[in-house]
Design an enzyme around this catalytic site. Structure first.
Site, PDB file in Angstrom:
ATOM      1  N   ASP A 174      81.988 110.247 -22.718  1.00 25.07           N
ATOM      2  CA  ASP A 174      81.373 111.800 -22.783  1.00 25.07           C
ATOM      3  C   ASP A 174      79.873 112.001 -22.443  1.00 25.07           C
ATOM      4  O   ASP A 174      79.314 113.001 -22.549  1.00 25.07           O
ATOM      5  CB  ASP A 174      81.605 112.236 -24.306  1.00 25.07           C
ATOM      6  CG  ASP A 174      82.832 112.957 -24.712  1.00 25.07           C
ATOM      7  OD1 ASP A 174      83.421 113.571 -23.723  1.00 25.07           O
ATOM      8  OD2 ASP A 174      83.209 113.074 -25.447  1.00 25.07           O
ATOM      9  N   LYS A 181      78.485 115.075 -21.015  1.00 23.62           N
ATOM     10  CA  LYS A 181      78.092 116.278 -21.886  1.00 23.62           C
ATOM     11  C   LYS A 181      76.705 116.559 -21.743  1.00 23.62           C
ATOM     12  O   LYS A 181      76.176 117.525 -21.978  1.00 23.62           O
ATOM     13  CB  LYS A 181      78.501 116.169 -23.290  1.00 23.62           C
ATOM     14  CG  LYS A 181      79.962 116.165 -23.542  1.00 23.62           C
ATOM     15  CD  LYS A 181      80.268 116.167 -25.117  1.00 23.62           C
ATOM     16  CE  LYS A 181      81.738 116.300 -25.305  1.00 23.62           C
ATOM     17  NZ  LYS A 181      82.197 115.823 -26.740  1.00 23.62           N
ATOM     18  N   HIS A 224      82.328 118.465 -18.152  1.00 26.42           N
ATOM     19  CA  HIS A 224      81.637 117.505 -18.577  1.00 26.42           C
ATOM     20  C   HIS A 224      82.175 115.909 -17.966  1.00 26.42           C
ATOM     21  O   HIS A 224      81.641 114.757 -17.902  1.00 26.42           O
ATOM     22  CB  HIS A 224      81.473 117.089 -20.105  1.00 26.42           C
ATOM     23  CG  HIS A 224      82.803 116.374 -20.644  1.00 26.42           C
ATOM     24  ND1 HIS A 224      84.069 117.510 -21.097  1.00 26.42           N
ATOM     25  CD2 HIS A 224      83.222 115.371 -21.261  1.00 26.42           C
ATOM     26  CE1 HIS A 224      84.829 116.909 -21.528  1.00 26.42           C
ATOM     27  NE2 HIS A 224      84.546 115.617 -21.878  1.00 26.42           N
ATOM     28  N   HIS A 270      89.488 110.746 -19.019  1.00 26.29           N
ATOM     29  CA  HIS A 270      89.869 110.593 -20.341  1.00 26.29           C
ATOM     30  C   HIS A 270      90.478 111.835 -20.997  1.00 26.29           C
ATOM     31  O   HIS A 270      90.961 111.875 -22.087  1.00 26.29           O
ATOM     32  CB  HIS A 270      88.747 110.106 -21.249  1.00 26.29           C
ATOM     33  CG  HIS A 270      87.472 111.072 -21.511  1.00 26.29           C
ATOM     34  ND1 HIS A 270      86.621 111.243 -20.441  1.00 26.29           N
ATOM     35  CD2 HIS A 270      87.224 111.956 -22.433  1.00 26.29           C
ATOM     36  CE1 HIS A 270      85.867 112.187 -20.817  1.00 26.29           C
ATOM     37  NE2 HIS A 270      86.170 112.644 -21.949  1.00 26.29           N
ATOM     38  N   HIS A 271      90.609 113.203 -20.041  1.00 26.55           N
ATOM     39  CA  HIS A 271      91.264 114.418 -20.638  1.00 26.55           C
ATOM     40  C   HIS A 271      92.286 114.769 -20.001  1.00 26.55           C
ATOM     41  O   HIS A 271      93.148 115.860 -20.086  1.00 26.55           O
ATOM     42  CB  HIS A 271      90.139 115.442 -20.578  1.00 26.55           C
ATOM     43  CG  HIS A 271      89.230 115.240 -21.957  1.00 26.55           C
ATOM     44  ND1 HIS A 271      89.619 115.372 -23.083  1.00 26.55           N
ATOM     45  CD2 HIS A 271      87.827 115.350 -21.781  1.00 26.55           C
ATOM     46  CE1 HIS A 271      88.423 115.284 -23.952  1.00 26.55           C
ATOM     47  NE2 HIS A 271      87.401 115.090 -22.970  1.00 26.55           N
ATOM     48  N   ASP A 295      89.800 108.567 -28.305  1.00 25.59           N
ATOM     49  CA  ASP A 295      88.928 109.916 -28.564  1.00 25.59           C
ATOM     50  C   ASP A 295      89.577 110.914 -29.343  1.00 25.59           C
ATOM     51  O   ASP A 295      88.829 111.367 -30.417  1.00 25.59           O
ATOM     52  CB  ASP A 295      88.575 110.208 -26.965  1.00 25.59           C
ATOM     53  CG  ASP A 295      87.552 111.532 -26.959  1.00 25.59           C
ATOM     54  OD1 ASP A 295      86.691 111.223 -27.872  1.00 25.59           O
ATOM     55  OD2 ASP A 295      87.635 112.288 -26.109  1.00 25.59           O
TER      56      ASP A 295
HETATM   57  P1  C2E Z   1      85.575 116.009 -28.702  1.00 23.72           P
HETATM   58  O1  C2E Z   1      85.096 117.047 -29.967  1.00 23.72           O
HETATM   59  O2  C2E Z   1      85.438 114.861 -28.498  1.00 23.72           O
HETATM   60  O3  C2E Z   1      87.070 116.423 -28.650  1.00 23.72           O
HETATM   61  C1  C2E Z   1      88.119 115.449 -28.124  1.00 23.72           C
HETATM   62  C2  C2E Z   1      89.462 115.980 -27.969  1.00 23.72           C
HETATM   63  O4  C2E Z   1      89.885 115.670 -29.120  1.00 23.72           O
HETATM   64  C3  C2E Z   1      89.627 117.182 -27.361  1.00 23.72           C
HETATM   65  O5  C2E Z   1      89.590 117.409 -26.002  1.00 23.72           O
HETATM   66  C4  C2E Z   1      91.001 117.583 -27.861  1.00 23.72           C
HETATM   67  O6  C2E Z   1      91.883 116.903 -27.088  1.00 23.72           O
HETATM   68  C5  C2E Z   1      90.942 116.776 -29.227  1.00 23.72           C
HETATM   69  N1  C2E Z   1      90.796 117.707 -30.317  1.00 23.72           N
HETATM   70  C6  C2E Z   1      89.762 117.883 -31.012  1.00 23.72           C
HETATM   71  N2  C2E Z   1      89.673 118.789 -32.057  1.00 23.72           N
HETATM   72  C7  C2E Z   1      91.012 119.208 -32.052  1.00 23.72           C
HETATM   73  C8  C2E Z   1      91.681 120.079 -32.877  1.00 23.72           C
HETATM   74  O7  C2E Z   1      91.028 120.893 -33.475  1.00 23.72           O
HETATM   75  N3  C2E Z   1      92.867 120.144 -32.483  1.00 23.72           N
HETATM   76  C9  C2E Z   1      93.663 119.408 -31.492  1.00 23.72           C
HETATM   77  N4  C2E Z   1      94.915 119.740 -31.291  1.00 23.72           N
HETATM   78  N5  C2E Z   1      92.959 118.614 -30.753  1.00 23.72           N
HETATM   79  C10 C2E Z   1      91.714 118.522 -30.875  1.00 23.72           C
HETATM   80  P2  C2E Z   1      89.082 118.873 -25.298  1.00 23.72           P
HETATM   81  O8  C2E Z   1      90.151 119.922 -25.988  1.00 23.72           O
HETATM   82  O9  C2E Z   1      89.353 118.624 -23.951  1.00 23.72           O
HETATM   83  O10 C2E Z   1      87.983 119.048 -25.652  1.00 23.72           O
HETATM   84  C11 C2E Z   1      86.800 118.455 -24.974  1.00 23.72           C
HETATM   85  C12 C2E Z   1      85.497 118.712 -25.651  1.00 23.72           C
HETATM   86  O11 C2E Z   1      85.078 120.130 -25.544  1.00 23.72           O
HETATM   87  C13 C2E Z   1      85.329 118.229 -27.212  1.00 23.72           C
HETATM   88  O12 C2E Z   1      85.107 116.990 -27.385  1.00 23.72           O
HETATM   89  C14 C2E Z   1      84.331 119.354 -27.600  1.00 23.72           C
HETATM   90  O13 C2E Z   1      83.056 118.788 -27.363  1.00 23.72           O
HETATM   91  C15 C2E Z   1      84.439 120.482 -26.801  1.00 23.72           C
HETATM   92  N6  C2E Z   1      85.422 121.490 -27.649  1.00 23.72           N
HETATM   93  C16 C2E Z   1      86.699 121.786 -27.707  1.00 23.72           C
HETATM   94  N7  C2E Z   1      86.988 122.613 -28.325  1.00 23.72           N
HETATM   95  C17 C2E Z   1      86.100 123.322 -28.946  1.00 23.72           C
HETATM   96  C18 C2E Z   1      85.817 124.213 -29.721  1.00 23.72           C
HETATM   97  O14 C2E Z   1      86.804 125.116 -30.152  1.00 23.72           O
HETATM   98  N8  C2E Z   1      84.508 124.629 -30.082  1.00 23.72           N
HETATM   99  C19 C2E Z   1      83.371 123.921 -29.578  1.00 23.72           C
HETATM  100  N9  C2E Z   1      82.019 124.040 -30.150  1.00 23.72           N
HETATM  101  N10 C2E Z   1      83.744 122.698 -28.755  1.00 23.72           N
HETATM  102  C20 C2E Z   1      84.976 122.376 -28.338  1.00 23.72           C
HETATM  103 FE    FE Z   2      85.546 114.395 -23.509  1.00 21.70          FE
HETATM  104 FE    FE Z   3      84.402 112.092 -27.490  1.00 25.89          FE
END
Ligand code: C2E
Ligand code: FE
Ligand code: FE
Ligand code: SIN
Ligand code: SIN
Ligand code: SIN
Length: 407
Positions: free
Chosen positions: A255, A258, A283, A309-310, A351
């Site tokens: 990451d 970011k 990112h 990674h996504h 992750d």
């Molecule tokens: P991260 O926090 O490192 O989350 C990595 C991945 O974990 C997310 O990729 C998603 O696939 C999964 N994940 C995290 N929280 C949840 C959840 O509550 N439910 C489910 N089903 N999966 C979850 P993703 O979605 O591509 O997000 C990438 C990054 O974007 C996240 O990294 C975070 O930094 C940000 N992000 C995503 N959603 C939100 C959000 O609702 N609010 C904020 N402030 N940031 C978000």
């Molecule tokens: Fe990521």
């Molecule tokens: Fe992460």
């Protein structure tokens, strides 16, 4: 009168040591290096088991263990690596004594140490594991400037009958000489780790949730999943060692991109709007930009991981582009199945597991059952089904990693 003991080592053994050192100097990842150092030292001295402690301030941290009797087929992967045991650097323990004085120790029977000695044997590990330590050979690891790095401990010199017998003075000299030169490689691995930590600090300043424990965990989960995957696929041992070496560091940087995301999005306390989420997706592109012109295998792997990674196994992930495409997001064309690099398929699961089980600014931690249920349900959708299967096979190791870097 001799004032200083010289190492008496045969020309043949010296030759072997030089060949082993040549191999060690290609290894940069700390755990991989410790594993190789321990394997070679045990081999030279016919030891059944051994461990390495690294110095941190006034303590020695239990950093690596191998034991042919307890975990015979478990090359590298074991939950004991992730234990947090520490020993004070003072004269009361065997490892502490060696670290403090810089002297090597030969112990013929750990349970019959002369009570006049300042040190005693700590039988905790034996008690937990039902292992019986008898002979020991303990040598210091120091830098070229004579600063202490840690201690290498070999246990139970095994003879042809499979019995534990004392280590010889000759074996002590051999291992001490090897450890002395291997310390240079350890010093360098610590240096690389330090540089990677500094890179990670850049994101951590901006994104307080992208903590050191989070990246340590993702790196460690990834390596353990890979290990099991590689064993299943009969990957040659040397290749496993090399890949682990680069994977652990590259996974930690997944990451790093970011740093390119605006604070109002990165630090948002609630759900992202659709537009904000589109911004956030970049990112993976910013991360890949860091490693776009590879100078090493390490760069290439970091590129693969940051970019992919996504991606999702069923093709619904992002950014959906390859190395020769312009770096941009294509929301229609996620990569699918095995066209997603193995490294990224592994890091994707590592992750998400860590994101779900941990607290994020935008979400509370999920209960473990819920997380595991979710992961199982995403096999073949978000995740490579084989990676999910492996994850559950090694779940006790995953747990041990989590408790080592709990926060
Ligand atoms: P991260 O926090 O490192 O989350 C990595 C991945 O974990 C997310 O990729 C998603 O696939 C999964 N994940 C995290 N929280 C949840 C959840 O509550 N439910 C489910 N089903 N999966 C979850 P993703 O979605 O591509 O997000 C990438 C990054 O974007 C996240 O990294 C975070 O930094 C940000 N992000 C995503 N959603 C939100 C959000 O609702 N609010 C904020 N402030 N940031 C978000
Ligand atoms: Fe990521
Ligand atoms: Fe992460
Ligand atoms: C051996 O295991 O190398 C032979 C036994 C001995 O040297 O004591
Ligand atoms: C390394 O390969 O030692 C890491 C630095 C790099 O080449 O990017
Ligand atoms: C949840 O418990 O909210 C998610 C479970 C799942 O997605 O399978």
């Amino acid at each position: 009168m001799p004032t200083r003991k010289k190492f008496e080592v045969s020309a043949e053994d010296l030759h072997i040591i030089l060949a082993k050192l040549e191999q060690l100097h290609h290894v940069r990842d700390l755990n991989t290096l410790l594993d190789a150092l321990l394997t070679e030292s045990r081999h030279m001295a016919h030891a059944d088991a051994g461990s390495i402690f690294l110095a941190e301030g006034e303590f020695l941290k239990f950093s690596y263990v191998q034991n042919d009797t307890l975990f015979r087929n478990d090359f590298l992967s074991n939950k004991y690596i992730y234990s947090n045991q520490t020993v004070s650097i003072d004269l009361t323990s065997l490892a502490g004594y060696v670290a403090k004085t810089g002297e090597s120790l030969l112990i013929d029977d750990a349970y019959a140490i002369d009570s006049q000695k300042p040190y005693t044997f700590n039988a905790t590990f034996d008690d937990i594991s039902q292992y019986r330590t008898t002979s020991m050979l303990i040598v210091p690891l120091t830098t070229s400037k004579n600063e202490r790095l840690g201690v290498l401990e070999l246990i139970n010199r095994i003879n042809d009958q499979g019995e534990a017998i004392p280590f010889s003075e000759y074996e002590k000299n051999l291992v001490a000489l090897f450890a002395f030169y291997a310390s240079v490689a350890i010093e360098r691995a610590l240096l690389l780790r330090n540089v990677v930590h500094k890179m990670l600090k850049m994101t951590q300043i901006r994104d307080p949730e992208e903590t050191q424990p989070h990246v340590e965990r993702v790196g460690a989960y990834a390596v353990e999943i890979y290990q099991r995957w590689a064993e299943r696929h009969k990957v040659p041992h040397d290749e496993i060692v090399t890949f682990r070496d680069v994977l652990s560091t590259a996974a930690m940087l997944h990451d790093i991109g970011k740093v390119g995301i605006a604070d109002r999005i990165l630090q948002k306390n609630g759900p992202l709007s659709e537009e904000e989420y589109e911004q956030m997706k970049w990112h993976v592109i910013y991360g890949a930009e860091f490693f776009r012109n590879p100078h090493s295998e390490w760069d290439s792997l970091a590129y693969e991981i940051t970019l992919n990674h996504h991606e999702k196994w069923d093709g619904t992930g992002y950014p959906g582009i390859g190395r020769n495409d312009p770096l941009t997001i294509d929301n229609r064309a996620g990569k699918k199945g095995n066209s997603i690099p193995l490294s990224a398929r592994i890091v994707a699961l590592a992750d998400v597991y860590d994101a779900l089980i941990s607290k994020r600014p935008y979400k509370d931690p999920w209960e473990e059952d819920r997380v595991l249920h979710h992961i199982r349900g995403q096999a073949g959708k978000h995740f490579d089904p084989e990676i999910v299967e492996i994850f559950f096979e090694i779940y006790d190791i995953i747990r041990a990693i989590r408790s080592k870097w709990e926060k």
